[in-house]
Design an enzyme around this catalytic site. Sequence first.
Site, PDB file in Angstrom:
ATOM      1  N   ASP A 562      50.412  63.703  78.293  1.00  6.63           N
ATOM      2  CA  ASP A 562      49.713  63.943  79.650  1.00  6.63           C
ATOM      3  C   ASP A 562      50.158  63.257  80.857  1.00  6.63           C
ATOM      4  O   ASP A 562      49.830  63.133  81.910  1.00  6.63           O
ATOM      5  CB  ASP A 562      48.166  64.221  79.722  1.00  6.63           C
ATOM      6  CG  ASP A 562      47.703  63.337  78.386  1.00  6.63           C
ATOM      7  OD1 ASP A 562      48.295  62.523  78.064  1.00  6.63           O
ATOM      8  OD2 ASP A 562      46.457  63.623  77.921  1.00  6.63           O
ATOM      9  N   ASP A 563      50.788  62.146  80.325  1.00  6.89           N
ATOM     10  CA  ASP A 563      51.532  61.119  81.315  1.00  6.89           C
ATOM     11  C   ASP A 563      52.870  61.625  81.732  1.00  6.89           C
ATOM     12  O   ASP A 563      53.611  60.666  81.936  1.00  6.89           O
ATOM     13  CB  ASP A 563      51.441  59.895  80.495  1.00  6.89           C
ATOM     14  CG  ASP A 563      49.882  59.390  80.575  1.00  6.89           C
ATOM     15  OD1 ASP A 563      49.549  58.667  79.634  1.00  6.89           O
ATOM     16  OD2 ASP A 563      49.249  59.748  81.325  1.00  6.89           O
TER      17      ASP A 563
END
Length: 692
Positions: A562-563
């Site tokens: 998610d980064d």
Amino acid sequence: TTNHLRHLESMATHPSGAGKIPRLNAVILGESLASEEDDLVFPSHDFSQQAHVPSPQKYLEMYNRSIVDPGGFWSDIAAEFYWKEKWGQQVYSENLDVTKGNIKIEWFKGGITNICYNCLDKNIESGNGDKVALHWEGNEPDVDGSLTYRQLFERVCQLANFLKDNGVKKDDTVIIYLPMLMELPITMLACARIGAVHSVVFAGYSAESLLQRIMDCKPKIVVTCNAVKRGKKVLNLKEIVDAALSESSQNGISVDSCLTYENESAMKKEDTKWQKGRDIWWQDVVPKYPTTCDVVWVDAEDPLFLLYTSGSTGKPKGVLHTTGGYMIYTATTFKYAFDYKESDIYWCTADCGWITGHSYVTYGPLLNGATVILYEGVPNYPDSGRCWEIVDKYKVTIFYTAPTLVRSLMRDGNEYVTRYSRKSLRVLGSVGEPINPSAWRWFFNVVGDSRCPISDTWWQTETGGFMITPLPGAWPQKPGSATFPFFGVEPVIVDEKGKEIEGECSGYLCVKSSWPGAFRTLYGDHDRYETTYFKPFPGYYFSGDGCSRDKNGYHWLTGRVDDVINVSGHRIGTAEVESALVSHPQCAEAAVVGVEHEVKGQGIYAFVTLVEGVPYTEDLRKSLVLVVRNQIGAFAAPDRIHWAPSLPKTRSGKIMRRILRKIASRQLDELGDISTLADPSVVDQLIALAHS
Ligand code: 6R9
């Protein structure tokens, strides 16, 4: 052998003689280093010679067996532990494919054992009763204590008797809200002894977070202390527990008793708020109980503990671990990844409130009969040399910590380190996030005097123990790479469609088939367990991490997926950009998030903390951008550098990117809950600097 191990095979069968690493060294050093991938750090000959796994081929031999015959491999190891009754015919059973029914993992089912018995009784019986199990170092340098295995056994038994007497039975839950006192592992072990399920809540969580956990697992009893001193600050823990307990009872969950340890050096009894009938002073009652206590024998698949961890949504996930597999797995990973020997003195700086403190402060080391250091305080009190003072005081040989601590001490200067001898150190370890090569180098060169291999252990609350980790002495390390899988672990890298990719590649890190230490469910929510971890890529456990594998088969964790930022169709790991930024000599720490960008889709927004005393200038801004251009490519150059005196971190040291994303995109009214930050005032500082 799986594809990613081919390089190790070639090392093992190198023409210069099987496994003779120095030959390979010469070959590699003869070439110029093209990039980090080619930066190999070799274990010394002496280290390798004495190591449990001295060479790539020894590893391959063991690894291959663990994959071809997991049942045989793990039952041979399990046989070294005490079992009241042996497990059934089938060593393990698993279904990791949602399309084939419920996810189900079992190891050593039918085997009857007790992990506390294996940590204590078994070590005493084998002659280690007088060996120190725990050295406790208080917040103040002159406050300390220690317990031998026999003394620890007696303390655990007294508490186990108290718990039984207060109605705690097998399968009941006990919440532990304690700082790093010896009473914390004592309470964990006492629960395990009687088959109760412990749930440690990190004693830095707010009353609100504690309440949430109490409501979810409905403990019979809460164990806490009145207060703790961390550095110069006194934290009134009992007050937090009081608030959570009164709120929970208003919501229909009332906890019968609150056992409270008087942590004298932080707060006196007289100053502690008290609720008669519910609160009990530990020192008044526990020492009166007998110092032996019969073990409650449990099935290997009976629950051992619940540990809450954050997910992508607000509600914390109660990760559930069971007894037998977890026991075998933590003990074995500890032994091999740190090359543990009986004479070692081991210090892990993690708090028992996190999984690292469960597996590698408490269970893994004690199962091996190790001497463990527990430290109550903070690493920079009274000054930044405290860690090395402790290392010298106890002659620590294995030191295991987190990159965030390495970077912060690095920032304070070498002086604090070199002042101490550190001669006893022989193995270093890192966990929690990818360690950037420059921090790795500093840890290796300055802390370890270029002598000590670093075990960069990749794993998760969910995995119970190490998954991808160096085995010190077995193969050369690459700064920043967690290297190769532990025995029994089959990491696979898949693309968006869930297709396995081979060779040099990057993608989503998954694991094929189960391993003994895997979590079995999310407490009370097996659906969420399946949805989060097994539905994204059917047939695999999905870690939530991105990973690349280089031409030599080394694994490079790139952070949570998610980064990942997508800039003009280029996928860029925030960790990659951060690593580039921190390689700049004037950059101490960096955190990168994606922001909406009109042309590129996403732009790169970098929060940068400078080395103490370095002023913010336009030239420096430019040279930071240049470093990223040079190391990754023009497409990865940050669009914006935001000066950050410090970064918003959780109390476990993880950067809270959610907050940084909001600051970066100026959605200041959507910052959300910032109460879990170690220091919430950091946020205001950052907002103030947004326009600079
Ligand atoms: C043990 C622990 C798990 C997440 C994990 C990953 C990151 C942990 C790492 C690492 C790169 C390492 N992580 N160790 N990333 N290299 N050596 O930290 O458990 O708190 O559950 O966090 O931490 O992103 O997915 P947990």
